[in-house]
Each structure stands twice: as C-alpha cells, then as structure tokens.
Design an enzyme around this catalytic site. Structure first.
Site, PDB file in Angstrom:
ATOM      1  N   LYS A 126      32.142  31.179 -33.242  1.00  0.00           N
ATOM      2  CA  LYS A 126      32.945  31.780 -32.181  1.00  0.00           C
ATOM      3  C   LYS A 126      32.838  30.999 -30.867  1.00  0.00           C
ATOM      4  CE  LYS A 126      34.877  35.299 -34.247  1.00  0.00           C
ATOM      5  NZ  LYS A 126      36.349  35.427 -34.354  1.00  0.00           N
ATOM      6  N   THR A 154      35.638  48.363 -36.820  1.00  0.00           N
ATOM      7  CA  THR A 154      36.460  47.806 -37.899  1.00  0.00           C
ATOM      8  C   THR A 154      35.561  47.468 -39.082  1.00  0.00           C
ATOM      9  OG1 THR A 154      36.224  45.451 -37.337  1.00  0.00           O
ATOM     10  CG2 THR A 154      37.910  46.699 -36.131  1.00  0.00           C
ATOM     11  N   TYR A 193      27.864  32.748 -37.240  1.00  0.00           N
ATOM     12  CA  TYR A 193      28.863  33.593 -36.591  1.00  0.00           C
ATOM     13  C   TYR A 193      28.975  33.267 -35.105  1.00  0.00           C
ATOM     14  CZ  TYR A 193      31.411  37.583 -34.813  1.00  0.00           C
ATOM     15  OH  TYR A 193      32.358  38.371 -34.173  1.00  0.00           O
TER      16      TYR A 193
END
Length: 322
Positions: free
Chosen positions: A204, A237, A200
């Site tokens: 990014k 989220t 991850y």
C-alpha cells in the site's frame, strides 16, 4: 530466528498502534458527505473490485451520477449480482462486467484488451481491489499475492490504459486515476529487492509512491490526467477475513460496532477524488476523509520512486509478456 521473532512482535505492536490511532481519528472526525457532486453524463469509469465491498458502493455512486461503469472482478457471479442490485435503483444504468483476476498479469492484459476493443473513452480509473493479511502465497506470475494484487497488477493495468486516459482528458476536464491505499501504509518500509515481508503495508505504500511518480511523469508531458491515492477509512468489509485473531478479536469486541464505517461511507473519499470539481487538475495528492493530507515521507522520495518504477517495469516485462 531471534531477529525474525523480534520483527514479528514489533510489527504486531506497530499494527495495533497505527490501527488504533486511525480508528480514534476516525471516531473523533466528522465524516464528510459528497452531497453536491455533479452529474458526469458521458463519462466512462473502470472500478476494479467494483462488485463488492467499498467497490460496489463506488460503482453505484458513479452510476448515480450518470457514469458508464465497467466493473472489473475475479468472480463473474459477484459482478453480475452487483449489476442487478445497481439496476434495482437505476434501471437504465450503463454498467458492465469484465473478468479481471489481479493474481494474473495475463488476465490484467486481457481485461485491458477487452476494454480497449470496445472503443470507449476512459475518464476515470479506480484501482480499488485489494487483499489484506492473507496467508503467504505466490501468484501464477511468482510474486507474493498481496504485492501483486494491491500494487503490481494495478500498476500494470494503469500502464495498459494510460494512452486511452490521456486521449480522453481535456484541459478543462482531466481524466483521473484514483488509487485506494490505506492508513497502514505509514508502517510500510519496502525492500524493493525482496518484497515478501510485511507485504500488506509495503504494497500500500508502493501504491502511493508509484502514483506520485506517475503524476510527476504526466505533469512533465503536460497530459490532462491527474493521479491520486487515498485512505477510505476503516471499513467493515470482507477485507478483514484473513486478519489473525490477535488483531481481529479485540477490535471487533471493542470497536467494530460503532467505530468502523459502512461501505457506503467508505466509498465517499473515492467518489470525491473521482468526480469532485474541487480537485479538478490537482495531481499527486493523498486524501483522507475527502481532504488532502500528507502520506508517509518515503512516498515522496524520488530515489525510492525511481527504484520502484524501474523494478516494477522489469517485473511486468518478466512475467506479463509471457
């Protein structure tokens, strides 16, 4: 085995430190609001993951400024529900859905072909969709899922649409490519030959490094296209659904109720980068809270950028052309 366990423990510690610092800065900083963003009548935008989470509010925010929005997403029902919700507030909205599965380079290619066949201009490309801390899995193309969804498929999509973006920009109104990254990229340290570990944060970081490289190439060609990356904030989220309990429980108990942003707030920096006149013609930038700031030093390293670019093109050629 001992080295692997040590690396895992170190990663968890770094995640807490970086995540905690990011939340602290978020709480202490006054959030900027895009109050005076101008209408963008006649412009066309693509928002990947534009049917849910931050992406939905980005899509809605663009529609509010008269942008024709194309939502790219894996779930048709989610995309069409988003369109219905947007049209409740904007009945005459120009907003469409095209299927896009970022775990398949074939799907990325088909999405681009479908869009291009409509003979629309493209003024704004927002590479927004992403996944985080998912259990290890590989895509149909054989790549680690976070690497492909967060970075490689967006890299490929950008390449496929780049000519249309260049032709849609003008000297006074550049097309814009906006890449959603995260503060967590600061602990990324990708091994270009083996991108599975810490996928991850690594993916990014690669988003920003790739954007900086593309920005440099476009400047050399004097193309009217800007490229930027951004941290949207720590936002409440579904992105956190795969976060392990060792991360999720403490943060939710202590911080989620008051420290996290909602999705509308999380969309602010993306909308700023996409349509604010303040950043017209600015490229190679990294934004946080609608302000330009510095990304990790590795993202500016030209040797790393070149290595990443070469490797990414090779990965696309190996899997995406089949």
């Amino acid at each position: 085995m001992f080295y692997f366990i040590f690396q895992l423990i170190l990663y968890y510690i770094l995640t807490y430190i970086v995540g905690g610092w990011c939340l602290l800065m978020q709480v202490l900083s006054r959030r900027k609001r895009n109050i005076d963003l101008p209408l963008q009548t006649g412009k066309v935008a693509i928002v990947t993951g534009g049917g849910a989470g931050i992406g939905f509010d980005v899509s809605k925010g663009l529609v509010a400024k008269n942008v024709h929005v194309i939502i790219g997403g894996k779930c048709e029902e989610t995309g069409k529900n988003a369109i219905r919700e947007i049209r409740k507030d904007f009945p005459n909205a120009k907003v469409d859905y095209i299927h896009l599965d970022l775990e398949s380079l074939k799907s990325v290619r088909e999405f681009a072909e479908t869009f291009l066949s409509r003979n629309l201009p493209l003024h704004i490309l927002i590479n927004n969709a992403g996944i985080m801390f998912t259990p290890y899995s590989c895509t149909v193309d054989g790549y680690e899922s976070q690497l492909q969804v967060n970075f490689l498929s967006h890299f490929y999509l950008t390449q496929l649409l780049l000519d249309r973006l260049v032709r849609s920009g003008t000297p006074g109104s550049w097309s814009r490519i906006v890449n959603v990254s995260t503060y967590m990229h600061y602990i990324g340290n990708p091994d270009i030959e083996n991108m599975a570990n810490r996928a991850y944060a690594d993916s990014k970081l690669m988003v920003i490094a790739g954007a900086n490289m593309l920005s440099k190439r476009l400047r050399e060609d004097e193309a009217p296209v800007s490229v930027c990356s951004l941290h949207p904030g720590v936002v409440r989220t579904n992105l956190f659904q795969h976060v392990s309990a060792i991360h999720k429980v403490p943060f939710r108990l202590l911080l989620e109720g008051w420290a996290y942003l909602n999705t509308e707030q999380g969309a602010e920096t993306t909308l700023y980068a996409a349509i604010s006149p303040e950043v017209e013609g600015q490229t190679g930038c990294y934004y946080d809270n609608s302000e330009r700031t510095e990304a990790a030093s590795l993202t500016y390293n030209e040797d790393f950028q070149n290595e990443l670019w070469t490797k990414s093109i090779l990965m696309i050629e190996n899997a995406g052309s089949s």
